[in-house]
Design a protein around this motif. Structure first.
Motif, PDB file in Angstrom:
ATOM      1  N   PHE A 163     -16.190   4.899  31.614  1.00  0.00           N
ATOM      2  CA  PHE A 163     -14.788   5.299  31.478  1.00  0.00           C
ATOM      3  C   PHE A 163     -14.390   6.107  32.703  1.00  0.00           C
ATOM      4  N   ASP A 164     -13.104   6.248  32.908  1.00  0.00           N
ATOM      5  CA  ASP A 164     -12.556   6.948  34.064  1.00  0.00           C
ATOM      6  C   ASP A 164     -12.620   8.456  33.814  1.00  0.00           C
ATOM      7  N   ARG A 165     -13.707   9.075  34.255  1.00  0.00           N
ATOM      8  CA  ARG A 165     -13.893  10.509  34.024  1.00  0.00           C
ATOM      9  C   ARG A 165     -12.811  11.348  34.694  1.00  0.00           C
ATOM     10  N   VAL A 166     -12.501  11.045  35.939  1.00  0.00           N
ATOM     11  CA  VAL A 166     -11.501  11.833  36.678  1.00  0.00           C
ATOM     12  C   VAL A 166     -10.131  11.728  36.000  1.00  0.00           C
ATOM     13  N   GLY A 167      -9.741  10.518  35.663  1.00  0.00           N
ATOM     14  CA  GLY A 167      -8.448  10.326  34.998  1.00  0.00           C
ATOM     15  C   GLY A 167      -8.396  11.020  33.654  1.00  0.00           C
ATOM     16  N   PHE A 168      -9.490  10.930  32.905  1.00  0.00           N
ATOM     17  CA  PHE A 168      -9.532  11.580  31.603  1.00  0.00           C
ATOM     18  C   PHE A 168      -9.418  13.097  31.745  1.00  0.00           C
ATOM     19  N   VAL A 169     -10.188  13.677  32.668  1.00  0.00           N
ATOM     20  CA  VAL A 169     -10.139  15.129  32.865  1.00  0.00           C
ATOM     21  C   VAL A 169      -8.739  15.567  33.289  1.00  0.00           C
ATOM     22  N   ASP A 170      -8.125  14.838  34.206  1.00  0.00           N
ATOM     23  CA  ASP A 170      -6.763  15.183  34.634  1.00  0.00           C
ATOM     24  C   ASP A 170      -5.817  15.201  33.440  1.00  0.00           C
ATOM     25  N   ASP A 171      -5.907  14.180  32.592  1.00  0.00           N
ATOM     26  CA  ASP A 171      -5.021  14.098  31.427  1.00  0.00           C
ATOM     27  C   ASP A 171      -5.316  15.198  30.414  1.00  0.00           C
ATOM     28  N   VAL A 172      -6.590  15.463  30.153  1.00  0.00           N
ATOM     29  CA  VAL A 172      -6.957  16.511  29.186  1.00  0.00           C
ATOM     30  C   VAL A 172      -6.477  17.876  29.667  1.00  0.00           C
ATOM     31  N   GLN A 173      -6.703  18.179  30.927  1.00  0.00           N
ATOM     32  CA  GLN A 173      -6.270  19.480  31.449  1.00  0.00           C
ATOM     33  C   GLN A 173      -4.755  19.625  31.363  1.00  0.00           C
ATOM     34  N   ARG A 174      -4.023  18.562  31.656  1.00  0.00           N
ATOM     35  CA  ARG A 174      -2.559  18.607  31.549  1.00  0.00           C
ATOM     36  C   ARG A 174      -2.144  18.895  30.107  1.00  0.00           C
ATOM     37  N   VAL A 175      -2.765  18.205  29.152  1.00  0.00           N
ATOM     38  CA  VAL A 175      -2.436  18.406  27.741  1.00  0.00           C
ATOM     39  C   VAL A 175      -2.749  19.836  27.310  1.00  0.00           C
ATOM     40  N   ILE A 176      -3.888  20.360  27.739  1.00  0.00           N
ATOM     41  CA  ILE A 176      -4.250  21.735  27.379  1.00  0.00           C
ATOM     42  C   ILE A 176      -3.186  22.706  27.860  1.00  0.00           C
ATOM     43  N   THR A 177      -2.723  22.548  29.097  1.00  0.00           N
ATOM     44  CA  THR A 177      -1.715  23.474  29.621  1.00  0.00           C
ATOM     45  C   THR A 177      -0.372  23.307  28.933  1.00  0.00           C
ATOM     46  N   GLU A 178      -0.101  22.137  28.372  1.00  0.00           N
ATOM     47  CA  GLU A 178       1.144  21.924  27.629  1.00  0.00           C
ATOM     48  C   GLU A 178       1.103  22.567  26.243  1.00  0.00           C
ATOM     49  N   VAL A 179      -0.098  22.686  25.665  1.00  0.00           N
ATOM     50  CA  VAL A 179      -0.217  23.170  24.292  1.00  0.00           C
ATOM     51  C   VAL A 179      -0.511  24.670  24.225  1.00  0.00           C
ATOM     52  N   ILE A 180      -1.353  25.170  25.131  1.00  0.00           N
ATOM     53  CA  ILE A 180      -1.667  26.601  25.125  1.00  0.00           C
ATOM     54  C   ILE A 180      -1.312  27.206  26.480  1.00  0.00           C
ATOM     55  N   ASP A 181      -1.194  28.506  26.522  1.00  0.00           N
ATOM     56  CA  ASP A 181      -0.814  29.222  27.743  1.00  0.00           C
ATOM     57  C   ASP A 181      -2.029  29.391  28.649  1.00  0.00           C
ATOM     58  N   THR A 182      -2.208  28.437  29.562  1.00  0.00           N
ATOM     59  CA  THR A 182      -3.296  28.497  30.534  1.00  0.00           C
ATOM     60  C   THR A 182      -2.923  27.641  31.735  1.00  0.00           C
ATOM     61  N   ALA A 183      -3.712  27.730  32.787  1.00  0.00           N
ATOM     62  CA  ALA A 183      -3.473  26.940  33.998  1.00  0.00           C
ATOM     63  C   ALA A 183      -4.622  25.959  34.210  1.00  0.00           C
ATOM     64  N   VAL A 184      -4.324  24.851  34.851  1.00  0.00           N
ATOM     65  CA  VAL A 184      -5.350  23.850  35.156  1.00  0.00           C
ATOM     66  C   VAL A 184      -6.503  24.491  35.917  1.00  0.00           C
ATOM     67  N   GLU A 185      -6.208  25.411  36.816  1.00  0.00           N
ATOM     68  CA  GLU A 185      -7.246  26.061  37.622  1.00  0.00           C
ATOM     69  C   GLU A 185      -8.253  26.835  36.772  1.00  0.00           C
ATOM     70  N   ASP A 186      -7.883  27.159  35.547  1.00  0.00           N
ATOM     71  CA  ASP A 186      -8.782  27.900  34.658  1.00  0.00           C
ATOM     72  C   ASP A 186      -9.666  26.992  33.821  1.00  0.00           C
ATOM     73  N   CYS A 187      -9.403  25.686  33.839  1.00  0.00           N
ATOM     74  CA  CYS A 187     -10.187  24.738  33.040  1.00  0.00           C
ATOM     75  C   CYS A 187     -11.512  24.416  33.727  1.00  0.00           C
ATOM     76  N   LYS A 188     -12.571  24.329  32.918  1.00  0.00           N
ATOM     77  CA  LYS A 188     -13.897  23.967  33.414  1.00  0.00           C
ATOM     78  C   LYS A 188     -14.413  22.835  32.535  1.00  0.00           C
ATOM     79  N   THR A 189     -14.875  21.754  33.162  1.00  0.00           N
ATOM     80  CA  THR A 189     -15.296  20.563  32.419  1.00  0.00           C
ATOM     81  C   THR A 189     -16.730  20.203  32.762  1.00  0.00           C
ATOM     82  N   VAL A 190     -17.489  19.853  31.727  1.00  0.00           N
ATOM     83  CA  VAL A 190     -18.864  19.403  31.902  1.00  0.00           C
ATOM     84  C   VAL A 190     -19.042  18.097  31.131  1.00  0.00           C
ATOM     85  N   PHE A 191     -19.542  17.076  31.822  1.00  0.00           N
ATOM     86  CA  PHE A 191     -19.917  15.819  31.184  1.00  0.00           C
ATOM     87  C   PHE A 191     -21.411  15.867  30.922  1.00  0.00           C
TER      88      PHE A 191
END
Length: 116
Positions: A14-42
């Motif tokens: 699956f497209d890991r980069v695309g998925f992470v970009d979309d997940v981080q965007r959704v997180i920032t839309e739902v809770i008060d945080t910035a993409v720069e604060d997101c950390k992802t581990v596969f």
């Protein structure tokens, strides 16, 4: 602050980069945080199975850890939106799960270690 932990069948394509970009965007839309604060581990799993392992399904489990204090409605919206993203990114039969967990503000610590 958000920690995005993605456990999945090792051979799941699956497209890991695309998925992470979309997940981080959704997180920032739902809770008060910035993409720069997101950390992802596969974390590809050497062995993953659904039931007895005879279904041929891949497995993907996503846990998003956020600081405590968000409403149940916010956490439910986040999990529903991440689940929808997973469904749009995966192209093979996959057992998927999403969990939003809270980090206790009084005890959680995080730093960017500069190295030595």
């Amino acid at each position: 602050m958000p920690q995005i932990l993605i456990d999945h069948s090792a051979d799941l394509d699956f497209d890991r980069v695309g998925f992470v970009d979309d997940v981080q965007r959704v997180i920032t839309e739902v809770i008060d945080t910035a993409v720069e604060d997101c950390k992802t581990v596969f974390r590809p799993a050497v062995h993953a199975a659904v039931g007895y392992g005879t279904t041929g399904q891949a497995v993907m489990l996503v846990e998003i850890k956020i600081l405590a204090g968000r409403s149940v409605e916010q956490r439910a919206e986040l999990s529903a939106r991440v689940l929808a993203l997973l469904e749009s990114h995966l192209t093979v039969p996959t057992a998927i799960g999403v969990e939003i967990t809270e980090l206790e503000r009084a005890t959680y610590r995080f730093v960017h270690h500069p190295g030595k």
